[in-house]
Write an enzyme that holds these catalytic residues in place. Sequence first.
Site, PDB file in Angstrom:
ATOM      1  N   TYR A  92      -8.099  14.234  -0.075  1.00 19.66           N
ATOM      2  CA  TYR A  92      -7.395  15.489  -0.834  1.00 19.66           C
ATOM      3  C   TYR A  92      -8.039  15.003  -2.063  1.00 19.66           C
ATOM      4  O   TYR A  92      -9.164  15.585  -1.724  1.00 19.66           O
ATOM      5  CB  TYR A  92      -6.058  14.270  -0.577  1.00 19.66           C
ATOM      6  CG  TYR A  92      -5.373  14.050   0.044  1.00 19.66           C
ATOM      7  CD1 TYR A  92      -4.361  15.313   0.560  1.00 19.66           C
ATOM      8  CD2 TYR A  92      -4.740  12.620   0.852  1.00 19.66           C
ATOM      9  CE1 TYR A  92      -3.853  14.841   2.292  1.00 19.66           C
ATOM     10  CE2 TYR A  92      -4.419  12.488   1.757  1.00 19.66           C
ATOM     11  CZ  TYR A  92      -3.487  13.353   2.711  1.00 19.66           C
ATOM     12  OH  TYR A  92      -2.226  13.254   3.945  1.00 19.66           O
TER      13      TYR A  92
ATOM     14  N   ALA B 273       2.456   8.197  -2.397  1.00 17.64           N
ATOM     15  CA  ALA B 273       1.329   9.792  -2.718  1.00 17.64           C
ATOM     16  C   ALA B 273       2.835  10.272  -2.992  1.00 17.64           C
ATOM     17  O   ALA B 273       3.283  10.952  -2.470  1.00 17.64           O
ATOM     18  CB  ALA B 273       0.769  10.205  -2.037  1.00 17.64           C
TER      19      ALA B 273
ATOM     20  N   GLN C 228       1.968   5.887  -6.992  1.00 23.97           N
ATOM     21  CA  GLN C 228       0.365   7.449  -6.792  1.00 23.97           C
ATOM     22  C   GLN C 228       0.204   8.637  -7.231  1.00 23.97           C
ATOM     23  O   GLN C 228       1.093   8.887  -6.407  1.00 23.97           O
ATOM     24  CB  GLN C 228       0.209   6.425  -5.129  1.00 23.97           C
ATOM     25  CG  GLN C 228      -1.119   7.166  -4.780  1.00 23.97           C
ATOM     26  CD  GLN C 228      -1.777   6.897  -3.708  1.00 23.97           C
ATOM     27  OE1 GLN C 228      -0.857   7.515  -2.340  1.00 23.97           O
ATOM     28  NE2 GLN C 228      -2.548   5.748  -2.919  1.00 23.97           N
TER      29      GLN C 228
ATOM     30  N   ARG D 211      -7.312   5.066  -5.081  1.00 28.17           N
ATOM     31  CA  ARG D 211      -8.111   4.593  -4.676  1.00 28.17           C
ATOM     32  C   ARG D 211      -8.841   5.822  -4.265  1.00 28.17           C
ATOM     33  O   ARG D 211      -8.711   7.153  -4.424  1.00 28.17           O
ATOM     34  CB  ARG D 211      -6.635   5.222  -3.725  1.00 28.17           C
ATOM     35  CG  ARG D 211      -6.762   5.007  -2.012  1.00 28.17           C
ATOM     36  CD  ARG D 211      -5.421   4.964  -1.529  1.00 28.17           C
ATOM     37  NE  ARG D 211      -5.054   3.325  -1.384  1.00 28.17           N
ATOM     38  CZ  ARG D 211      -4.659   2.914  -0.073  1.00 28.17           C
ATOM     39  NH1 ARG D 211      -4.791   3.523   0.628  1.00 28.17           N
ATOM     40  NH2 ARG D 211      -4.328   1.582  -0.028  1.00 28.17           N
TER      41      ARG D 211
ATOM     42  N   SER E 120       0.885  -0.540   0.011  1.00 26.28           N
ATOM     43  CA  SER E 120       0.159   0.190   0.033  1.00 26.28           C
ATOM     44  C   SER E 120       0.591   1.293  -0.321  1.00 26.28           C
ATOM     45  O   SER E 120       1.883   1.344   0.424  1.00 26.28           O
ATOM     46  CB  SER E 120      -1.081  -0.417   1.459  1.00 26.28           C
ATOM     47  OG  SER E 120      -1.868   0.735   1.430  1.00 26.28           O
ATOM     48  N   PRO E 121       0.360   2.557  -0.764  1.00 31.24           N
ATOM     49  CA  PRO E 121       0.980   3.515  -0.635  1.00 31.24           C
ATOM     50  C   PRO E 121       1.594   3.863   0.327  1.00 31.24           C
ATOM     51  O   PRO E 121       0.163   4.038   1.845  1.00 31.24           O
ATOM     52  CB  PRO E 121       0.593   5.053  -1.616  1.00 31.24           C
ATOM     53  CG  PRO E 121      -0.993   3.582  -1.892  1.00 31.24           C
ATOM     54  CD  PRO E 121      -0.866   2.416  -1.044  1.00 31.24           C
TER      55      PRO E 121
ATOM     56  N   LEU F 114      -5.664  -2.713   8.100  1.00 33.35           N
ATOM     57  CA  LEU F 114      -5.636  -3.880   9.328  1.00 33.35           C
ATOM     58  C   LEU F 114      -6.311  -5.461   8.694  1.00 33.35           C
ATOM     59  O   LEU F 114      -7.149  -6.052   8.661  1.00 33.35           O
ATOM     60  CB  LEU F 114      -6.913  -2.698  10.670  1.00 33.35           C
ATOM     61  CG  LEU F 114      -6.625  -2.126  11.337  1.00 33.35           C
ATOM     62  CD1 LEU F 114      -7.502  -1.656  11.804  1.00 33.35           C
ATOM     63  CD2 LEU F 114      -5.123  -2.565  11.973  1.00 33.35           C
TER      64      LEU F 114
HETATM   65  C1  FMN Z   1       3.400   5.108   7.229  1.00 33.45           C
HETATM   66  C2  FMN Z   1       1.701   5.582   6.028  1.00 33.45           C
HETATM   67  C3  FMN Z   1       1.918   6.235   5.250  1.00 33.45           C
HETATM   68  C4  FMN Z   1       0.379   6.055   4.044  1.00 33.45           C
HETATM   69  N1  FMN Z   1       0.570   7.060   3.191  1.00 33.45           N
HETATM   70  C5  FMN Z   1      -0.364   6.866   2.419  1.00 33.45           C
HETATM   71  C6  FMN Z   1      -0.831   7.624   0.832  1.00 33.45           C
HETATM   72  O1  FMN Z   1       1.194   7.785   0.616  1.00 33.45           O
HETATM   73  N2  FMN Z   1      -1.071   6.625   0.345  1.00 33.45           N
HETATM   74  C7  FMN Z   1      -2.367   6.215   0.861  1.00 33.45           C
HETATM   75  O2  FMN Z   1      -3.273   6.744  -0.148  1.00 33.45           O
HETATM   76  N3  FMN Z   1      -2.206   5.823   2.102  1.00 33.45           N
HETATM   77  C8  FMN Z   1      -1.535   6.180   2.504  1.00 33.45           C
HETATM   78  N4  FMN Z   1      -1.609   5.547   4.038  1.00 33.45           N
HETATM   79  C9  FMN Z   1      -2.379   4.716   3.998  1.00 33.45           C
HETATM   80  C10 FMN Z   1      -2.480   2.840   3.536  1.00 33.45           C
HETATM   81  O3  FMN Z   1      -2.333   3.079   2.376  1.00 33.45           O
HETATM   82  C11 FMN Z   1      -2.994   2.106   4.102  1.00 33.45           C
HETATM   83  O4  FMN Z   1      -4.594   2.189   3.589  1.00 33.45           O
HETATM   84  C12 FMN Z   1      -3.620   1.953   5.854  1.00 33.45           C
HETATM   85  O5  FMN Z   1      -2.474   2.339   6.767  1.00 33.45           O
HETATM   86  C13 FMN Z   1      -4.517   0.972   6.466  1.00 33.45           C
HETATM   87  O6  FMN Z   1      -3.873  -0.479   5.617  1.00 33.45           O
HETATM   88  P1  FMN Z   1      -3.284  -0.410   7.396  1.00 33.45           P
HETATM   89  O7  FMN Z   1      -3.815  -1.364   8.727  1.00 33.45           O
HETATM   90  O8  FMN Z   1      -2.734  -1.935   6.248  1.00 33.45           O
HETATM   91  O9  FMN Z   1      -1.740  -0.515   7.278  1.00 33.45           O
HETATM   92  C14 FMN Z   1      -0.132   5.603   5.057  1.00 33.45           C
HETATM   93  C15 FMN Z   1      -0.650   4.701   5.823  1.00 33.45           C
HETATM   94  C16 FMN Z   1       0.947   5.197   7.033  1.00 33.45           C
HETATM   95  C17 FMN Z   1       0.663   3.728   7.920  1.00 33.45           C
END
Ligand code: FMN
Length: 360
Positions: free
Chosen positions: A181, A58, A100, A229, A23-24, A302
């Site tokens: 955003y 991003a 992204q 997304r 994931s980004p 999660l």
């Molecule tokens: C450190 C960090 C940076 C993130 N930056 C982005 C981002 O650049 N673009 C995006 O779409 N989501 C971003 N997210 C959200 C994650 O891609 C993801 O949707 C969110 O953490 C939930 O997934 P998880 O429970 O597996 O962490 C970020 C999350 C974290 C933890």
Amino acid sequence: METHLFSPLQLRDLTLKNRLVMSPMQQYSSPDGLVGPWHLVHLGSRAVGGVGLVITEATAVSPEGRNTPFDTGLWNEAQVAAWRPIVEFVQAQGAKVAVQLWHAGGKGSHAHPAAGFHYLSPAEGGWVTKSASAVSLDQQHTPEALTGPEIQALIGDFAAGAQRAVAAGFDAIELHAGHGYLFHQFYSALANQRTDAYGGVFENRIRLLLETARAIRAVIPAGMPLLVRLSAVDFSSEEHAWTLTDSVRLAAVLQQHGVDVVTASAGGLSAPPKDSVGPLYQVPYAEKIKADTGILTGAVGLITTPEQANALITTGQADLVVLARELLRDPYFPLRAAQVLHLPGTAPVQYQRAFPASRH
Ligand SMILES: Cc1cc2nc3c(=O)[nH]c(=O)nc-3n(C[C@H](O)[C@H](O)[C@H](O)COP(=O)(O)O)c2cc1C
């Protein structure tokens, strides 16, 4: 044959070797929007760890599109050159890589998280932020509403960013249209109070995203996948908040505009209700969008165990499992998942003594 976590997925001309996606994640480590050794290791190690698709953090299409002065970008040729070796390394591991693309809109111009993430005024090294409407998104400052010509210029910035992504060697493009955003600022009436062709009814609020998707499709190869997304819901009880029904409608239109995958995240303009965040909490959004439109979906949020990830694919709730924090804890999650699930993994030859059951 049963479809499982390590089944390949075809997206136009691109074949992903499995359903696991990085994931980004913004790293706030790119002065002048330039990626460097941190990103090579950060993205490269998840490719070594076996994900099928790496999605970059991003990446802004203009300096004003950044959230902080430390976000990555693709608005100039130096940035293209900086991305190229990272893209090549990821691909050499058998993973594919998407960038992204994004614009933070009225959420831009903030300090580095380690410095408090507060709004930075132009006098402090920040910039004037612009959004759909002059609605404050951080309770610290109010963005300016974009003019019609500025909206057209923005769409051009995204098309140019997409062309640079192709030049840098990326396999796919994801538009970040969630998390409060720019695109979300337009499609959600919580932030969009415009009265022109980009505000008001649903069709107008989604216009910027559709026109951008169309502009990108026109400049990238026909075989290159385009992902989006979304924030599937606004987490708000306000009457005009964005709902899952709206997301289903939007996904159907996106599909007609050449979008191949929708990843269903949520929120960004308002906080989730207390106690609503738990394991797999956003999966129902991906499941509903897929069931009602037939578009391929990514589930995110999660998802932390191999069993959860595999079940999402075997039951058909989603087509891709998108992992963020679990991959920060364990870059080798896919290799571990293959062992735990007794499915064929993808350990690189250098690491096979640690993952003997897997095969390349
Ligand atoms: C450190 C960090 C940076 C993130 N930056 C982005 C981002 O650049 N673009 C995006 O779409 N989501 C971003 N997210 C959200 C994650 O891609 C993801 O949707 C969110 O953490 C939930 O997934 P998880 O429970 O597996 O962490 C970020 C999350 C974290 C933890």
